[in-house]
Design an enzyme around this catalytic site. Structure first.
Site, PDB file in Angstrom:
ATOM      1  N   GLY A 183      38.312  48.106  18.749  1.00 15.42           N
ATOM      2  CA  GLY A 183      38.865  48.986  17.722  1.00 15.42           C
ATOM      3  C   GLY A 183      38.590  50.415  18.150  1.00 15.42           C
ATOM      4  CB  SER A 231      47.299  55.010   2.444  1.00 15.40           C
ATOM      5  OG  SER A 231      46.552  56.179   2.660  1.00 15.40           O
ATOM      6  N   GLY A 290      34.250  44.565  21.185  1.00 10.99           N
ATOM      7  CA  GLY A 290      35.136  45.200  20.214  1.00 10.99           C
ATOM      8  C   GLY A 290      35.988  46.274  20.870  1.00 10.99           C
ATOM      9  CB  ALA A 350      33.720  51.858  17.059  1.00 12.66           C
ATOM     10  CD  GLU A 379      34.543  48.282   8.297  1.00 10.24           C
ATOM     11  OE1 GLU A 379      35.617  48.626   8.831  1.00 10.24           O
ATOM     12  OE2 GLU A 379      34.490  47.552   7.292  1.00 10.24           O
ATOM     13  NE  ARG A 436      35.193  53.699   4.930  1.00  9.71           N
ATOM     14  CZ  ARG A 436      36.502  53.978   4.899  1.00  9.71           C
ATOM     15  NH1 ARG A 436      36.931  55.208   5.123  1.00  9.71           N
ATOM     16  NH2 ARG A 436      37.378  53.030   4.642  1.00  9.71           N
ATOM     17  NE  ARG A 460      39.028  54.980  -0.109  1.00 10.75           N
ATOM     18  CZ  ARG A 460      39.216  54.779   1.176  1.00 10.75           C
ATOM     19  NH1 ARG A 460      38.473  53.912   1.833  1.00 10.75           N
ATOM     20  NH2 ARG A 460      40.136  55.446   1.821  1.00 10.75           N
TER      21      ARG A 460
END
Ligand code: FAD
Length: 637
Positions: A42, A284, A40, A44, A425, A435, A330
């Site tokens: 990304g 967003s 990965g 992270a 993630e 989150r 959210r």
């Protein structure tokens, strides 16, 4: 197996520093003899690869895309949190910690979340040093905006392109290490399996996506930074390549999967507009700083927005949650939007949308000020909908966005497989059952820049690993398993496309395991998924061959994993007989329709072990203990 999260003893504030001191150290010359696989690129994965290489380890970094820069993190829009308190509005590490614990509905670990809040400030310093162009206010100091679930402004941002700018920073650091020879990049690779030797993670099997070659790669430890799996729902805001495969393969090899049913539904996305759509676009959360959410008061009112007078509008979030208004978290916002639409007050052709209106902010601040903050988002909206949000309110509806579930990890971010780490993630993360906005970038970079570089050293220094090569029988057997699976997919030769199966799977999950669930619906979904999975293995068509660039084959492997994973997700949702955060089971709700937790029986992380082919997964739990905060009914009123 007892799940030991390895949380250090002592006061919350000192745990991380003390732990770093107590971890064994690998000396610099030994590090040069050790190799680490990072899957990965990304935020992270890139930050971890760059930092581990800077420490001297030999790093092999894999990604699906042609360039690390194209990882899904590039899409992140709104911002990244940190407790700098530049605004002097009462923020602190403690407040960020508390907001995150509360936002996650008390289903995350205190020690991890506190560490995240502490490290958040270092991330901003690191990124500024790399040249990330965060927005600034008139004095030159970095400026902030607010995100859901917080009453302070702590979100650092680069207009609506924060993920892109952060990833460019991490990519620059990564490229520096590639140039120095300490990172070898393997783009266009799909990780098909994890290789374990003597019970520890020692390598991966990868498919070269251009040639189809099946490759073996060995290392002393493996880090999975493969992102989220929200695409299991087919329609989501995630990049097309986001998947569950690498972590699901690790689960099948013994890594526990935690809280798989915790999926975040984001309230402000461009609504679904047709049957043939393959992607949803996020607007967003930052927009809720200035945009006001409303619906017509009268169900069925189909007048255009500008014809509905102020007195006939319901700003339902502001009315119901006066303290947080449009910036409720959210999960709360999404459920309320759905409730309004279910009552017939939804707008637009489908009735599955509410307004996000900037008229008042434009009047108050001026168009230029709003454009400075959000113009690229407004342009994106206009390109997709052909409506100009400076003049007409946006129409938005909730969509699948983020996976709070993931591989179970301890305080060191190590899974239940020694030597296998999961970051960003891909792990079950610090966000509990929901989150808060702007905290995924924070967590990915905390994991990659600051946590894993310490904890992986502690593991390697004490692990006493044998030297191995890819000739080891464990590699040969894993290669054969991967080849057999590919051949099985290619030989189905049915009539229905993989995408068609995926779409139907997504609809089942959205209907029965989406914004709200109930026990009967979950049981029904389990049957439907099982039957569809059977049909997939008998009637899917996967054209082409392995030895070529074959995106249908790529997709088929991922959808096959999504099927198995869905069953795990449904088992988890059925086992959690409470509502918490995003997991809203209609059977458990308060009088005013908020999530009703059962702290006596469900204050735990559900960690599932693979039970064998076609067998039920095995349930384990990590009890959560709260020593520093009091568990309360979450209220944003
Ligand atoms: C539209 C959108 C906007 C967002 N905005 C924000 C925001 O403003 N603030 C915020 O905090 N969060 C935001 N998020 C969430 C955030 O972007 C993600 O949670 C975060 O970027 C994930 O980073 P990651 O490094 O864990 O994974 P990713 O960025 O998803 O990277 C995954 C990597 O793993 C690789 N990979 C995956 N599977 C395999 C495999 N089998 N083999 C080889 N490689 C593999 C991929 O190629 C990729 O390189 C947003 C999300 C979306 C969808």
């Amino acid at each position: 197996m007892t799940l030991d999260a390895k949380i250090p003893a002592g006061p919350l504030e000192n745990k991380w520093e003390k732990h770093c001191f107590e971890l064994k150290l690998e000396n610099p010359s030994n590090r040069r003899k050790l190799s680490i696989i990072v899957v990965g690129t990304g935020l992270a994965g890139s930050s971890a690869s760059a930092t581990l290489a800077e420490l001297g380890y030999n790093v092999k970094t894999f990604c699906i895309q042609d360039s690390p820069r194209r990882a899904h993190s590039i899409a992140a829009q709104g911002g990244i949190n940190a407790a700098k308190n530049y605004q002097n509005d009462g923020d602190s590490i403690w407040r960020l910690f508390y907001d995150t614990i509360k936002g996650g509905d008390f289903r995350s670990r205190e020690a991890n979340v506190y560490r995240l809040a502490q490290v958040s400030n270092h991330i901003i310093d690191q990124c500024v040093a790399q040249g990330v162009p965060f927005a600034r206010e008139y004095s030159g100091l970095l400026t902030n905006r607010s995100f859901g679930g917080a009453q302070v402004s702590r979100t650092f941002y680069s207009r609506g392109q924060t993920g892109q700018q952060l990833l460019l920073g991490a990519y620059r650091a990564l490229s520096h290490q590639v140039a120095s020879g300490r990172v070898t990049l393997y783009p266009r690779r799909d990780i098909l399996d994890l290789v374990m030797i003597d019970g520890s993670a020692r390598g991966v099997i990868a498919r070269n996506l251009i040639t189809g070659e099946i490759e073996s790669h060995s290392a002393h430890a493996v880090v999975l930074a493969t992102g989220g799996y929200a695409n299991v729902f087919f329609l989501s805001t995630n990049a097309m390549a986001s998947n569950v495969s690498a972590i699901f393969r690790a689960y099948r090899k013994g890594a526990y999967f935690a809280n798989p049913c915790f999926t975040q539904i984001h309230p402000t996305c461009i609504p679904v507009h047709g049957k043939y759509q393959s992607k949803l676009t996020l607007m967003s959360e930052s927009l809720r700083n200035d945009g006001r959410v409303w619906v017509p008061k009268r169900p069925g009112d189909k007048r255009p927005a500008h014809q509905i007078p102020e007195s006939e509008r319901d700003y339902f979030l502001e009315t119901k949650y006066p303290s947080f208004g449009n910036l409720v978290p959210r999960d709360v916002a999404s459920r309320n939007v759905k409730e309004q639409c279910d009552q017939g007050k939804g707008v637009g052709d489908t009735g599955l949308a509410v307004y996000l209106d900037f008229t008042d902010s434009i009047k108050m601040e001026g168009k230029d000020s709003i454009a400075q903050k959000y113009d690229n988002l407004f342009q994106m909206y206009e390109k997709i909908t052909a409506q100009n949000p400076y003049e007409t309110p946006m129409m938005i509806y909730p969509a699948v966005h983020y996976a709070m579930g993931g591989l179970w990890v301890d305080y060191n971010l190590m899974t239940t497989i020694p030597g296998l780490f999961a970051i960003g993630e891909a792990n079950f993360s610090d966000h509990g059952a929901n989150r808060l906005g702007a905290s995924a970038l924070m967590q990915g970079l905390a994991d990659g820049y600051f946590i894993i570089p310490n904890t992986i050293g502690g593991y390697l220094a004490g692990a006493h690993l044998k030297e191995i090569t890819t000739d080891h029988p464990a590699f040969r057997s894993a290669v054969q398993t991967s080849i057999d699976r590919i051949q099985r997919l290619l030989s189905i030769k049915g009539k229905r496309t993989v995408d068609d199966f995926h779409k139907e799977l997504g609809l089942i999950l959205w209907e029965y395991c989406g914004m709200s669930r109930n026990d009967a619906g979950l049981a029904k979904a389990k049957q439907l998924v099982h039957a569809l999975k059977d049909e997939f293995w008998n009637n899917a068509i996967v054209p082409g061959i392995n030895e070529e660039f074959n995106q249908s084959l790529e997709k088929a492997g991922r959808v096959a994993d999504f099927f198995e994973f869905s069953e795990l997700m449904l088992s988890d949702a059925m086992a959690r007989k409470e509502s918490c955060g995003c997991h809203f089971n209609e059977n458990y709700q308060t009088e005013d329709n908020e999530a009703l937790r059962d702290d006596e029986n469900f204050c735990h992380v559900a960690a599932w072990a693979f039970g064998g082919e076609d067998k039920d997964p095995i349930f384990h739990k990590e009890l959560l203990s709260f020593e520093n905060v009091v568990l309360t009914q979450r209220s944003y009123k």
